[in-house]
Design a protein around this motif. Structure first.
Motif, mmCIF file in Angstrom:
data_model
loop_
_atom_site.group_PDB
_atom_site.id
_atom_site.type_symbol
_atom_site.label_atom_id
_atom_site.label_comp_id
_atom_site.label_asym_id
_atom_site.label_seq_id
_atom_site.Cartn_x
_atom_site.Cartn_y
_atom_site.Cartn_z
ATOM 1 N N TYR A 150 43.138 59.037 8.008
ATOM 2 C CA TYR A 150 42.989 57.639 7.604
ATOM 3 C C TYR A 150 44.241 57.118 6.898
ATOM 4 N N THR A 151 44.971 58.001 6.251
ATOM 5 C CA THR A 151 46.250 57.601 5.663
ATOM 6 C C THR A 151 47.227 57.170 6.763
ATOM 7 N N LEU A 152 47.345 58.005 7.780
ATOM 8 C CA LEU A 152 48.241 57.671 8.892
ATOM 9 C C LEU A 152 47.756 56.440 9.641
ATOM 10 N N ASP A 153 46.456 56.293 9.752
ATOM 11 C CA ASP A 153 45.900 55.131 10.435
ATOM 12 C C ASP A 153 46.218 53.850 9.671
ATOM 13 N N LYS A 154 46.118 53.904 8.359
ATOM 14 C CA LYS A 154 46.434 52.727 7.542
ATOM 15 C C LYS A 154 47.900 52.342 7.690
ATOM 16 N N LEU A 155 48.740 53.342 7.890
ATOM 17 C CA LEU A 155 50.172 53.083 8.082
ATOM 18 C C LEU A 155 50.497 52.677 9.518
ATOM 19 N N GLY A 156 49.492 52.737 10.399
ATOM 20 C CA GLY A 156 49.700 52.337 11.787
ATOM 21 C C GLY A 156 50.407 53.374 12.637
ATOM 22 N N VAL A 157 50.390 54.640 12.201
ATOM 23 C CA VAL A 157 51.122 55.675 12.937
ATOM 24 C C VAL A 157 50.241 56.860 13.312
ATOM 25 N N ALA A 158 48.929 56.699 13.232
ATOM 26 C CA ALA A 158 48.029 57.830 13.476
ATOM 27 C C ALA A 158 48.208 58.405 14.868
ATOM 28 N N GLN A 159 48.327 57.546 15.872
ATOM 29 C CA GLN A 159 48.474 58.060 17.226
ATOM 30 C C GLN A 159 49.860 58.635 17.451
ATOM 31 N N ARG A 160 50.866 57.963 16.946
ATOM 32 C CA ARG A 160 52.234 58.464 17.109
ATOM 33 C C ARG A 160 52.411 59.836 16.471
ATOM 34 N N GLU A 161 51.749 60.040 15.342
ATOM 35 C CA GLU A 161 51.920 61.281 14.598
ATOM 36 C C GLU A 161 50.862 62.332 14.920
ATOM 37 N N ALA A 162 49.987 62.063 15.897
ATOM 38 C CA ALA A 162 48.907 63.010 16.190
ATOM 39 C C ALA A 162 49.442 64.389 16.583
ATOM 40 N N LEU A 163 50.294 64.431 17.586
ATOM 41 C CA LEU A 163 50.822 65.722 18.018
ATOM 42 C C LEU A 163 51.675 66.395 16.947
ATOM 43 N N PRO A 164 52.521 65.648 16.205
ATOM 44 C CA PRO A 164 53.239 66.299 15.110
ATOM 45 C C PRO A 164 52.327 66.915 14.056
ATOM 46 N N VAL A 165 51.199 66.257 13.760
ATOM 47 C CA VAL A 165 50.270 66.855 12.791
ATOM 48 C C VAL A 165 49.666 68.127 13.365
ATOM 49 N N PHE A 166 49.197 68.058 14.598
ATOM 50 C CA PHE A 166 48.633 69.252 15.226
ATOM 51 C C PHE A 166 49.654 70.387 15.235
ATOM 52 N N HIS A 167 50.901 70.057 15.572
ATOM 53 C CA HIS A 167 51.953 71.077 15.623
ATOM 54 C C HIS A 167 52.158 71.706 14.241
ATOM 55 N N ALA A 168 52.203 70.856 13.224
ATOM 56 C CA ALA A 168 52.418 71.374 11.871
ATOM 57 C C ALA A 168 51.275 72.288 11.433
#
Length: 218
Positions: free
Chosen positions: A104-122
């Motif tokens: 929800y933090t990433l979603d509020k920043l408008g980058v949840a989808q862009r950062e999805a794979l980087p989060v999974f990777h991390a």
């Protein structure tokens, strides 16, 4: 106890190693049957027949495997389908609640989808623990996000409220498996319902999307 047992089973299954082949291109017609490859929600969730919702968890290997094939399927639709994401969370599971807050933090920043794979990777590949505010800010800074903006979003009342409400939102779709995909608020499928696992999920989603009236008539 029943939910906890199901959660434990799903989490254990999610520990499967990555490396499955990409999902095959979905076909328009497939011999999928209710009660086997998908179930019908009763009562259904009132929503658009075009809505496709995914319940996922950042520390789930199957959620990781499904991310890109599901997005590629959504992009191929005409018009493209926007996948609604719901982070899988239970109020008595602090790790899952923490990852819901990250989403929800990433979603509020408008980058949840862009950062999805980087989060999974991390989380999945690098074994990072992103369950605290400082860890999230450090990771996000490495991704080029403004650390002050990340911290503000993380601490915002909106994100706290969405995180608190995440378990009830998941329960609304009556799912305890991650990932699960709900089409039109009516049909639910998951890798656990398909002999092909993750590889078989996107073709079932495609079939349900058309069966539910989501796809425009040709």
């Amino acid at each position: 106890m029943r939910v906890l047992i199901r959660l434990t089973l799903a989490a254990a299954t999610c520990s499967t190693l990555l490396g499955a082949a990409p999902a095959p291109a979905p076909t328009a017609v497939a011999p999928y049957t209710e009660g086997h490859q998908f179930v019908r929600l009763s009562p259904p969730v009132k929503t658009s027949p075009r809505e496709v919702t995914e319940v996922f968890w950042y520390n789930c290997a199957h959620s990781y495997q499904l991310e890109q094939p599901l997005e590629e399927w959504a992009a191929r639709q005409d018009p493209p389908v926007v996948i609604r994401r719901i982070p899988a969370a239970w109020p008595d599971q602090p790790v899952m609640m923490a990852y819901a807050r990250l989403y929800y933090t990433l979603d509020k920043l408008g980058v949840a989808q862009r950062e999805a794979l980087p989060v999974f990777h991390a989380v999945r590949d690098e074994g990072m623990d992103l369950t605290t505010e400082d860890a999230v800010v450090d990771w996000a800074t490495g991704e080029g996000l403004d650390p002050a903006a990340v911290r503000t979003a993380y601490e915002s009342q909106q994100v706290q409220d969405e995180t608190r409400d995440a378990p009830a939102l998941r329960e609304k779709y009556r799912t305890s498996e991650m990932p699960s995909v709900i089409v039109g608020g009516t049909f639910r499928t998951s890798p656990f319902m398909n002999p092909e696992g993750v590889d078989g999920t996107v073709p079932v989603v495609d079939y349900l999307y058309r069966h539910a009236g989501g796809a425009p008539s040709r």
